[in-house]
Design an enzyme around this catalytic site. Structure first.
Site, PDB file in Angstrom:
ATOM      1  N   HIS A 191     -10.374   2.713  -0.873  1.00  0.00           N
ATOM      2  CA  HIS A 191     -10.515   2.252   0.502  1.00  0.00           C
ATOM      3  C   HIS A 191     -11.287   0.934   0.468  1.00  0.00           C
ATOM      4  O   HIS A 191     -12.303   0.756   1.128  1.00  0.00           O
ATOM      5  CB  HIS A 191     -11.194   3.300   1.372  1.00  0.00           C
ATOM      6  CG  HIS A 191     -10.410   3.619   2.599  1.00  0.00           C
ATOM      7  ND1 HIS A 191     -10.941   3.931   3.814  1.00  0.00           N
ATOM      8  CD2 HIS A 191      -9.064   3.638   2.787  1.00  0.00           C
ATOM      9  CE1 HIS A 191      -9.984   4.155   4.685  1.00  0.00           C
ATOM     10  NE2 HIS A 191      -8.835   3.977   4.098  1.00  0.00           N
ATOM     11  N   HIS A 246       0.819  -1.202   0.000  1.00  0.00           N
ATOM     12  CA  HIS A 246       0.000   0.000   0.000  1.00  0.00           C
ATOM     13  C   HIS A 246       0.861   1.263   0.000  1.00  0.00           C
ATOM     14  O   HIS A 246       0.557   2.229  -0.686  1.00  0.00           O
ATOM     15  CB  HIS A 246      -0.896  -0.018   1.240  1.00  0.00           C
ATOM     16  CG  HIS A 246      -1.952   1.032   1.235  1.00  0.00           C
ATOM     17  ND1 HIS A 246      -3.160   0.863   0.601  1.00  0.00           N
ATOM     18  CD2 HIS A 246      -1.988   2.267   1.772  1.00  0.00           C
ATOM     19  CE1 HIS A 246      -3.881   1.948   0.747  1.00  0.00           C
ATOM     20  NE2 HIS A 246      -3.209   2.826   1.456  1.00  0.00           N
TER      21      HIS A 246
END
Lengths: 732, 236
Positions: A96, A50
């Site tokens: 998200h 990430h």
């Protein structure tokens, strides 16, 4: 890589916090010893997929990122483009996905909060939000709950902060059953000479923490978002952050007020990996070190360890490097908004991150090696096998009226009104084109110009042929901006894929990037920001490859825009672009035949540019009454959408009325209506753009084909508007 | 006309309201931060804007109603200064006791943002005299808690005193359930105080005043007569 540092036996692979054993070895080499628990946590989040983009970096670098109007490309909190008059537009999209699947309301809400911060961190007033959502099959037991929670979360956050949510897209497919996608985009505006960056400067300058207090939420969120799901994913709920949009609203106002002074040296929001990534990135970019005293960090609870504080992803927090004599200025502003403002450290010349708590050093690590030596993988990839085109002649024939009725009410084409009516899309008072059109248009106070924006992707095309699909996703945003009269300027990309350690998934990623690259180059439409979300897999089942593209364009004169609503009876309907009748990977094939197969429609970038530039020219010159780009469902679906929006009908006489012609998804096409078809067709001929009159707008609420087919617009409306509310009102 | 807009932490439509007032009067109103204990002197109009004051974390408007500036707003209202509350501002006025009734969660329990039709119920006030009684106008709503409620006695008092400003209705002007977006009692969208110097409403007239946002697919300009009427009444 070779290990120089001997590893202790107590750290088994399970204790490495998601690092691969080789990555742990590298961390040991950088430290010259085994990292402490806190240090290992910092390595783990900094090197998570990430935060580090370790699987994707190599390919992302190949995307075009420059143009005359690009002020700042990828690498900062968001991309910045020049929109004239000394104004800049700052925008970015971010996923998200993982948190939204585990806890839909908070996951989606904090997704909105995070992307807002990325944009106002750079000095921009956020003026619009958009989102791209992907859910599983409507019949899957989790889908309805996820839709309800995600939509409520996006609304709950965006509505409260007072930023209009003006556009987006939502799709359903069984491949998202175990991994929904929530991609949120924010567009902001700043003065070109008042943009704030994250590179720290000036050893000795104070490091100031502002915003909400730090708690134990979202610890290791970035690591969680870098792994696949299994049956026990809901146990990961503690890694999901909890949002407070009220504090975010105050934080926006306080930061913008502080930015109007000359107090700030650098500023960065605390997003994924919280205090760790913000401090490491700021110091790293400035070639400096940073000393943090965690005893001064405003904490929501007592007894938090250094590890917890450094890894917490508590929301609504920012880190600021201030000029030392301006601390009072900041304190006064943040006190006004009743937000914490604490000096928690200072910059140093050591190049090291030093973390102290209770007078004890819990971490002392070199920043540059950690950032520069972060792993970068050249993962093996396997190209996706090419599919054959579908021979439309061999497909069963269906009554076009029945097909249209079914398509307009199918989950992927049905109206999204149920969703966008839960979003305040009007606050600020500058929404010139509301949701439901090709692109939203948002006006800028005191300016003639306006910004157009949209998000798009057609994952079924990308799955069928990643390169074509990647190009198509870019092109579709370009076309949607064009269809409202805007000149497309730049994009932000959100690459949602499965596990990159599988060569076929990596092949999808590589293919999509190649296609995007070609399209961006051909259209002078660079990538200025983006985000990658990998490991969207559950029990080995990956999502459809989904490169979501957010596009931004400009209208020099806001009053010269177009929308899709049919206007006056008698107007001529003109189809712009060539139609062969391409049914491979089409919605028609999936909905009518239950087949997800065949090569997707080819993307001809020269034709896209030529046709799009032509259509935009017509809009700017005021020569069309309405305009709509053709995409999912093809010509007849496009016309139906125009009829619904305008509460009108149409008498149609296209050259062919076979299913492939009416529902094929050939690219580079628009439908426009005009009072002066002769002039328009002559101009098209001159520009070498295929165009032909295919009918007229009528006052009767009916679509008719010259071969006798008649379709009620009210019937279409019922199917189109009915599906989503009916679906959401059912109980599981 | 001298106007002030009170800004609470979490207000988000203060600039929308300021734009609408400026369009009507040519003058930008003052924005007053809620912690100020004094309002500018000689004010003709106080406007409480839409938003999420204090995050709507308690009852909507309940905390803002106890903000320092509200003592001053109440004092001025008692002296007859015109006060308008829109959306969250309406909730605050109800919580502060300047208007009767209370706003509950929408009957559908969801946030609603869309245009609604309103029937003008009393056009004999300084806020509504550019409309006619029974006229159907269109404003957007954007709220989660706009479900107006008053007990039977209060409702009777409101109705008898001609204190209803607007009622939700269908595009054809019928004040029936089909035209009621949030379950408000008697389709009430906005009310006055007994002296018609204070008005609160859930829909957003300020978002129906800009020609750039109006159009067949966009909003209306039906809020303009309200701001024109206010400016007109207070210009002297």
């Amino acid at each position: 890589m070779k290990t120089k540092t001997k590893r202790k036996s107590w750290r088994k692979p399970n204790d490495l916090m998601g690092l691969a054993p080789a990555e742990y070895d590298l961390a040991c080499d950088i430290m010259g010893r085994e990292p402490t628990y806190t240090e290992l946590g910092i390595f783990s989040v900094m090197w998570s997929e990430h935060c580090s983009y370790k699987s994707s970096k190599k390919w992302l670098k190949t995307l075009p990122t420059k143009a005359r109007w690009v002020i700042c490309g990828p690498g900062e909190n968001a991309g910045v483009i020049d929109i004239g008059d000394g104004d800049a537009c700052i925008f970015k999209i971010e996923s998200h996905n993982h948190p939204s699947y585990i806890e839909p309301y908070q996951g989606a809400a904090t997704g909105v909060g995070g992307i807002l911060r990325d944009v106002f961190t750079m000095g921009a007033r956020p003026i619009a939000n958009l989102n791209a959502l992907r859910f599983g099959d409507p019949s899957h037991p989790k889908t309805r709950r996820l839709v309800a929670g995600v939509v409520a979360g996006i609304g709950g956050y965006g509505n409260c902060v007072g930023v209009p949510t003006v556009g987006g897209e939502t799709n359903f497919h069984a491949s998202y059953n175990g991994n929904c996608l929530v991609n949120a985009m924010t567009v902001g505006v700043a003065r070109k000479d008042k943009i704030f960056y994250s590179a720290a400067a000036g050893a000795g300058n104070p490091v100031v923490y502002v915003g909400a207090k730090t708690g134990r939420d979202g610890i290791h969120g970035a690591t969680m978002a870098s792994a696949e799901f299994d049956d026990n994913s809901e146990e990961k709920r503690p890694t999901v952050q909890v949002g407070d949009p009220f504090v975010e609203k105050l934080l926006i106002e306080a930061c913008l007020e502080l930015m109007a002074t000359d107090a700030i040296v650098a500023i960065q929001d605390m997003g994924a990996a919280g205090l760790t990534s913000s401090s490491v990135e700021m110091a790293g970019k400035g070639g400096l070190g940073i000393d943090l005293d965690l005893d001064n960090v405003p904490a929501r609870e007592t007894g938090m360890t250094s590890y917890e504080m450094m890894l917490s992803e508590s929301q609504e927090r920012m880190l600021i490097i201030l000029k030392p004599d301006r601390i009072k200025v900041a304190e006064k502003i943040f006190a006004k908004y009743e937000l914490d403002c604490a000096t928690i450290g200072h910059l140093t010349k050591t190049g090291r991150l030093v973390v102290r708590k209770n007078g004890k050093v819990d971490a002392d690590m070199p920043i540059a090696p950690m950032v520069q030596a972060s792993p970068e993988y050249s993962r093996p990839w396997k190209p996706t096998k090419k599919r054959k085109p579908v021979d439309a002649a061999k497909l069963p024939k269906h009554d076009p009226a029945r097909v249209l009725q079914e398509l307009m009410g199918c989950p992927d084409l049905a109206s999204r009104r149920w969703i966008w009516e839960q979003y305040d899309h009007l606050v600020r008072g500058h929404t010139l084109q509301r949701p439901g059109g090709d692109a939203a248009i948002v006006g800028l106070p005191g300016r003639r110009k306006a910004l157009a924006m949209c998000v798009d992707s057609t994952p079924r095309y990308v799955h069928a042929d990643p390169e074509t699909g990647g190009a198509q996703a870019v092109v579709e945003t370009w076309r949607n901006l064009t269809a409202v009269g805007a000149k497309p300027l730049a994009i932000t990309d959100n690459m949602n894929f499965g596990n990159p350690q599988r060569p076929e998934i990596m092949g999808q990623f590589v293919g999509a990037i190649k296609g995007m690259r070609k399209a961006c180059k051909a259209l002078s439409y660079p990538v200025v920001s983006g985000n990658v979300s990998l490991y969207n897999e559950t029990n080995g089942q990956a999502i459809l490859p989904t490169p979501t593209i957010g596009g931004v364009g400009i209208l020099k004169d806001a009053s010269k825009s177009a929308n899709l609503a049919l206007k006056d009876a008698g107007d001529t309907i003109v189809l712009v672009g060539a139609t062969k009748g391409w049914l491979g990977s089409s919605l028609y094939l999936r909905e009518m035949e239950g087949r997800e197969e065949g090569a997707p429609p080819p993307v001809d970038l020269k034709a896209e540019k030529r046709n799009g530039d032509f259509v935009r020219g017509l809009i700017v010159k005021g020569q069309v009454n309405s305009c709509h780009d053709l995409a999912d469902g093809g010509l007849l679906v496009g016309l139906a959408e125009m009829a619904l929006a305008g509460r009108k009908g149409a008498e149609l006489s296209p050259p062919r009325t076979d299913n492939a012609y009416l529902f094929g998804e050939d690219q580079a096409r628009y439908v426009v209506t005009t009072k002066n078809a002769k002039r328009l067709l002559a101009a098209a001929k001159k520009a070498k753009v295929p165009a032909m009159a295919i009918g007229t707008v009528s006052g009767h609420l009916e679509l008719t084909l010259h071969d006798g087919v008649r379709i009620s617009v009210d019937g279409l409306r019922k199917a189109h508007e009915g599906w989503l509310p009916a679906y959401m009102s059912q109980k599981n | 006309m001298k106007a002030a807009i009170v800004v609470f932490p979490g207000s988000n439509r203060e600039n929308d309201a300021a734009d609408a007032l400026e369009r009507a009067s040519g003058k930008r109103p003052a924005l007053v931060w809620h912690k100020d204990t004094e309002l500018p002197s000689k004010l003709d109009l106080i406007l409480l804007p839409g938003g999420f004051s204090y995050g709507d974390y308690l009852r909507c408007g309940a905390m803002a109603a106890r903000s320092p500036i509200m003592r001053e707003v109440i004092a001025r209202a008692d002296k007859g200064t015109a006060v308008v509350g829109v959306c969250n501002g309406f909730q605050i006025l109800c919580e502060a006791g300047l208007l009767p009734g209370v706003l509950l969660s929408n009957a559908g329990l969801k946030f609603i943002c869309r245009d609604v039709h309103l029937k003008v119920a009393n056009s004999q006030t300084m806020f509504t005299n550019r409309y006619s009684n029974g006229e159907v106008i269109r404003f957007p709503v954007a709220h989660h808690d706009g479900n107006y409620f008053a007990d039977a006695d209060t409702l009777k008092r409101i109705e008898d005193g001609d204190q209803v400003a607007f009622r939700y209705c269908t595009p054809e002007g019928e004040t029936v359930a089909a035209g009621n977006p949030n379950g408000s009692i008697a389709n009430i969208a906005g009310v006055f105080n007994a002296t018609k110097t204070v008005m609160g409403l859930m829909p957003h007239p300020e978002n129906a005043t800009d020609p750039a946002t109006a159009g067949p697919l966009g909003g209306s300009l039906d809020g303009k007569p309200m701001f024109d009427a206010i400016v007109d009444a207070l210009a002297k």
